[in-house]
Design an enzyme around this catalytic site. Sequence first.
Site, PDB file in Angstrom:
ATOM      1  CG  HIS A   1     -15.293 -26.544  42.329  1.00  0.00           C
ATOM      2  ND1 HIS A   1     -16.004 -26.965  43.429  1.00  0.00           N
ATOM      3  CD2 HIS A   1     -16.074 -25.634  41.686  1.00  0.00           C
ATOM      4  CE1 HIS A   1     -17.171 -26.364  43.444  1.00  0.00           C
ATOM      5  NE2 HIS A   1     -17.242 -25.557  42.407  1.00  0.00           N
TER       6      HIS A   1
ATOM      7  CG  HIS B   1     -19.652 -20.922  46.361  1.00  0.00           C
ATOM      8  ND1 HIS B   1     -20.987 -21.075  46.705  1.00  0.00           N
ATOM      9  CD2 HIS B   1     -19.532 -21.427  45.105  1.00  0.00           C
ATOM     10  CE1 HIS B   1     -21.623 -21.652  45.702  1.00  0.00           C
ATOM     11  NE2 HIS B   1     -20.776 -21.877  44.729  1.00  0.00           N
TER      12      HIS B   1
HETATM   13  O1  G3P Z   1     -18.086 -22.151  38.511  1.00  0.00           O
HETATM   14  C1  G3P Z   1     -18.220 -23.498  38.263  1.00  0.00           C
HETATM   15  C2  G3P Z   1     -18.874 -24.057  39.426  1.00  0.00           C
HETATM   16  O2  G3P Z   1     -18.115 -23.647  40.516  1.00  0.00           O
HETATM   17  C3  G3P Z   1     -20.258 -23.525  39.498  1.00  0.00           C
HETATM   18  O3  G3P Z   1     -20.831 -23.908  40.624  1.00  0.00           O
HETATM   19  O4  G3P Z   1     -21.844 -23.136  42.625  1.00  0.00           O
HETATM   20  O5  G3P Z   1     -19.651 -24.258  42.731  1.00  0.00           O
HETATM   21  O6  G3P Z   1     -19.825 -21.943  41.879  1.00  0.00           O
HETATM   22  P1  G3P Z   1     -20.513 -23.269  42.013  1.00  0.00           P
HETATM   23 CA    CA Z   2     -17.749 -21.289  40.834  1.00  0.00          CA
END
Ligand code: G3P
Ligand code: CA
Length: 344
Positions: free
Chosen positions: A36, A78
């Site tokens: 992530h 992000h």
């Molecule tokens: O894309 C999966 C997850 O990353 C969604 O949450 O806000 O971290 O992009 P975010």
């Molecule tokens: Ca994401």
Amino acid sequence: MRSRSIARFSPTGLLTLLLTSAIIGNTLAEPIAIAHRGASGYLPEHTLPAKALAHAQGAHFIEQDVVLSKDGVPVVLHDIHLESTTNVASMFPGRSRDDGHFYAIDFSLTELKQLHAHERRNADGTAVFPNRFPLGPGLSQVPTLLEEIQLIDGLNRTRDHKAGLYIELKGFAFHKAEGQDLAATVLNVLDATGWADRSDAVYLQSFEPDALRYLRSGLGTQLPLIQLIGENDWAEDGEVDFTAMRSEEGLAAVAEYAQGIGPWVMQLYLGRESTGGYRLSDLARRAHEHGLLVHPFTLRADQLPPGLKDFQELHQVLFDRIGVDGVFTDFPDQTIAFLQRKRQ
Ligand code: G3P
Ligand code: CA
């Protein structure tokens, strides 16, 4: 657990899933670890060092959140804003909009490249995750999507490990309102780098159904699509009713254009019963019945859901009790270690 969802895949979906499993060296029953924003538990999110570490830790897929610069270049960030993860406020004072935010789309790539990306900060300057990498002045530049793909291509060549791409379109509707086609621009980069047809190794994800429908029907991509599911009060991109999306009707609609869902972890694990048992939703089971993969976000060793004693227990609940097909994790090494123990 994955074969259970395969049984209801369309022929095209089944082929996609088979190829996806093959490229990362997994069998059909093996779930995936998605780094992530990279190995962001250890290095600032969406920096190339964080992506290199995720590769070294054996992540099956590495995530890219993508927004556009003023000159239409996809960069890996992000947020559509810059101030939480870069030194934009000190580098370019006075360049924020009236709402106080510095928008990436207001800066050329040349300008973005002058920024230093650092660990995520709150508005008051404190670290969002106090025990992570030091805030400091910044670690590296903001990478373009092309640069990140070149890094992963290079590591896939030099290391005995193949990682795939897991790309999220951030602010599809926002970019459209700014006159930019984020989806087409991302597909152009995938085309130029030889990844556009690699249904075996690329996922595309979005919170916005319109973005995914456009990717599939408007742009004709055959890459597997993941519908992210947030909460209605998060004010995620667009005006999507995520509660309705989790209904039977909603999941059936998602299954018309996507191959999986990316729910928030707390939509699967609801907490503990007074008797000590787990309170679990039936969302994953119902998604599987609609032929959808389930890849929840986000597993963080330093931000556990309430009622769980450690990161191992979180993995056990998700993989062993709920049967998810993969997870977004800030700590890919720990997720990979769990999955390896599971296979033994
Ligand atoms: O894309 C999966 C997850 O990353 C969604 O949450 O806000 O971290 O992009 P975010
Ligand atoms: Ca994401």
